[in-house]
Design an enzyme around this catalytic site. Structure first.
Site, mmCIF file in Angstrom:
data_model
loop_
_atom_site.group_PDB
_atom_site.id
_atom_site.type_symbol
_atom_site.label_atom_id
_atom_site.label_comp_id
_atom_site.label_asym_id
_atom_site.label_seq_id
_atom_site.Cartn_x
_atom_site.Cartn_y
_atom_site.Cartn_z
ATOM 1 N N HIS A 162 1.464 2.818 0.153
ATOM 2 C CA HIS A 162 0.816 1.658 0.757
ATOM 3 C C HIS A 162 0.783 1.733 2.282
ATOM 4 C CE1 HIS A 162 4.991 -0.135 1.090
ATOM 5 N NE2 HIS A 162 4.476 -0.556 2.223
ATOM 6 N N ASP A 192 4.250 4.552 -5.467
ATOM 7 C CA ASP A 192 4.224 4.221 -4.037
ATOM 8 C C ASP A 192 4.724 5.375 -3.169
ATOM 9 O OD1 ASP A 192 3.573 2.638 -1.909
ATOM 10 O OD2 ASP A 192 5.437 1.491 -1.913
ATOM 11 N N SER A 267 8.971 0.687 5.885
ATOM 12 C CA SER A 267 8.420 1.299 4.678
ATOM 13 C C SER A 267 8.191 2.795 4.858
ATOM 14 C CB SER A 267 7.083 0.641 4.323
ATOM 15 O OG SER A 267 7.286 -0.583 3.693
#
Length: 462
Positions: A162, A192, A267
């Site tokens: 993402h 992911d 992230s």
């Protein structure tokens, strides 16, 4: 004080200022005593009054400063030492030199040593994309930030899917300040993960560890770029739970739960164990529960063991060639469906279509079957099936428990491989429907540019 401003040689030491006789006495010609007769007049040298004023002012300031300092010392003595002189102890310990150790998987390291050994392997990632068009038809650019870490000396870097999904440009910055334009190699949205590459040599790669050895209570560390601004920050905490099943954007994940501080921009960054090995990929943070309650200390990371083979596959082939694939069109079973078809089960995965020559077809599955269990894992929804499927690779075998109107059967299957065109189609769809990620995971500062209706149809690949 001076007794007479015209006589520089007569002083008094009395408080009331009266004179003491310090004049020289002598006998006058008439026999009386008195001040000696004409004296040599001593004239003071003319002084620069401005300079004198400056000197006096400086002296006054010095006296006032001394008085203030003396008062502070007096107060410290009075209240801190019972009348004794107070002393402030200052350590003479020299600055600690952090040893730069190699990660060998056997030697436990201090937090400072883990940081020193790995900070050059962590990167900051910035992306940009066209997020839409304004009223005048002009493209509107969006930007996001995330983290990543170096897998190989020649520039392969792992991050979250993402973080780079839908990005038109990806810029990587190392701890030393070097910037590179990165190329997207491939990724797997359901896990992911994404691999990007920069044209560089002699980068410092991390050492990957075994996430299966983690225990609740183990100390872990994260290095990343919280808020996209506080670059190369480290935070620490403990493993709160292993194998935690969570749902992000309708996709089930098996996660490492930690109370390590994780914020947007972290992230894709690494989660280290106490030996300096990467055991997880920081992916999400819950800041609010489904009921709206604000929460803290809930961070999640993808276990390295779950994605290691896929990462190698992406590096070699550009996509995950060994992702387990069943070959059905699934639908979550509901009470309404059970009533409509007169089924005795109201939970599971209802098969609405079976692809010819797929793993499901070869195993004998057919439309109308309801999958209720995969090996020892109960299946009540499509999300449950996808989470269970993540434990397998193409070629692995499993036992399915399947409900049919005429009874429950056990089906042996050999998982197939997801076709490359399936992943390519997903990537093209992502490019066609740019948008913004809007969830409560907080794991990245943007980076999700998908179709808002994509999750409703994402399961057609099986």
């Amino acid at each position: 004080m001076y007794n007479d401003e015209h006589n520089l040689y007569n002083y008094t030491y009395r408080r009331d200022g009266s004179e003491l006789s310090h004049q020289r006495e002598s006998v006058r010609p008439d026999g009386q005593t008195g001040p000696q007769g004409p004296e040599l007049e001593v004239k003071p040298v003319k002084k620069n009054r401005l300079g004198l004023k400056i000197v006096v002012l400086a002296l006054v300031c010095a006296l006032l400063g001394g008085a203030a300092g003396g008062g502070a010392v007096w107060a410290a003595t009075r209240y801190g030492g019972g009348g004794n002189e107070s002393e402030i102890s200052v350590s003479s310990r020299p600055v600690t030199q952090v040893a730069l150790r190699n990660v060998d998987g056997k030697t436990a390291m201090s937090d400072a040593e883990v940081y020193a050994a790995n900070v050059n392997s962590v990167v900051s990632i910035r992306t940009s994309a066209t997020a839409g068009y304004n009223f005048f038809g002009q493209p509107v650019q969006s930007a996001s930030a995330g983290s990543g870490f170096v897998l190989s000396k020649d520039g392969y870097i792992l991050t979250n899917y993402h973080v780079v999904k839908g990005a038109e440009t990806v810029t990587v910055t190392t701890y030393s300040g070097d910037e590179y334009n990165a190329t997207y190699i491939g990724g797997e949205e359901d896990y992911d993960i994404a691999v990007i590459k920069v044209e560089a040599q002699d980068l410092q790669p991390v050492t990957l560890g075994d996430s299966g050895t983690l225990n609740v209570g183990d100390h872990v560390l994260a290095i990343g770029n919280p808020l996209g601004e506080l670059t190369f920050s480290m935070s620490g905490g403990m493993v709160s739970c292993v194998d935690r099943a969570i749902n992000v954007d309708g996709t089930p994940f098996n996660m490492i739960q930690t109370d390590t501080s994780i914020n947007p921009g972290n992230s894709g960054g690494p989660l280290f164990n106490q030996y300096g090995e990467v055991v997880g990929i920081v992916s999400a943070k819950y800041s609010q529960s489904s009921s709206g309650t604000t929460v803290e200390g809930l961070g999640f990371a993808i276990p390295m063991n779950d994605v290691f083979s896929m990462v190698k596959d992406i590096m070699a082939n550009g996509y995950v060639s060994n992702r387990a694939y069943l070959g059905i069109t699934p639908q979550t079973m509901t009470e309404n469906w059970a009533a409509q078809y007169h089924y005795d089960v109201d939970a599971g995965v209802f098969i609405t279509y079976v692809e010819p020559d797929s793993a499901a077809d070869k195993a004998g599955l057919k439309m109308g079957d309801v999958i209720t269990k995969v090996d020892d894992t109960d299946v009540e929804s499509v999300e449950d099936l996808n989470l269970a499927k993540k434990k397998y690779s193409a070629g692995d075998t499993a036992t399915l428990e399947v409900y049919r109107p005429d009874g429950t059967v056990t089906v042996e299957i050999t998982w197939g491989a997801a076709p490359k065109e399936d992943q390519t189609a997903q990537q093209q769809e992502t490019q066609q429907y740019p948008g913004n990620r809007n969830d409560n995971s907080g794991g990245g500062n943007g980076g999700y540019y998908g179709n808002p209706f994509e999750d409703l149809f994402r399961y057609f690949y099986g």
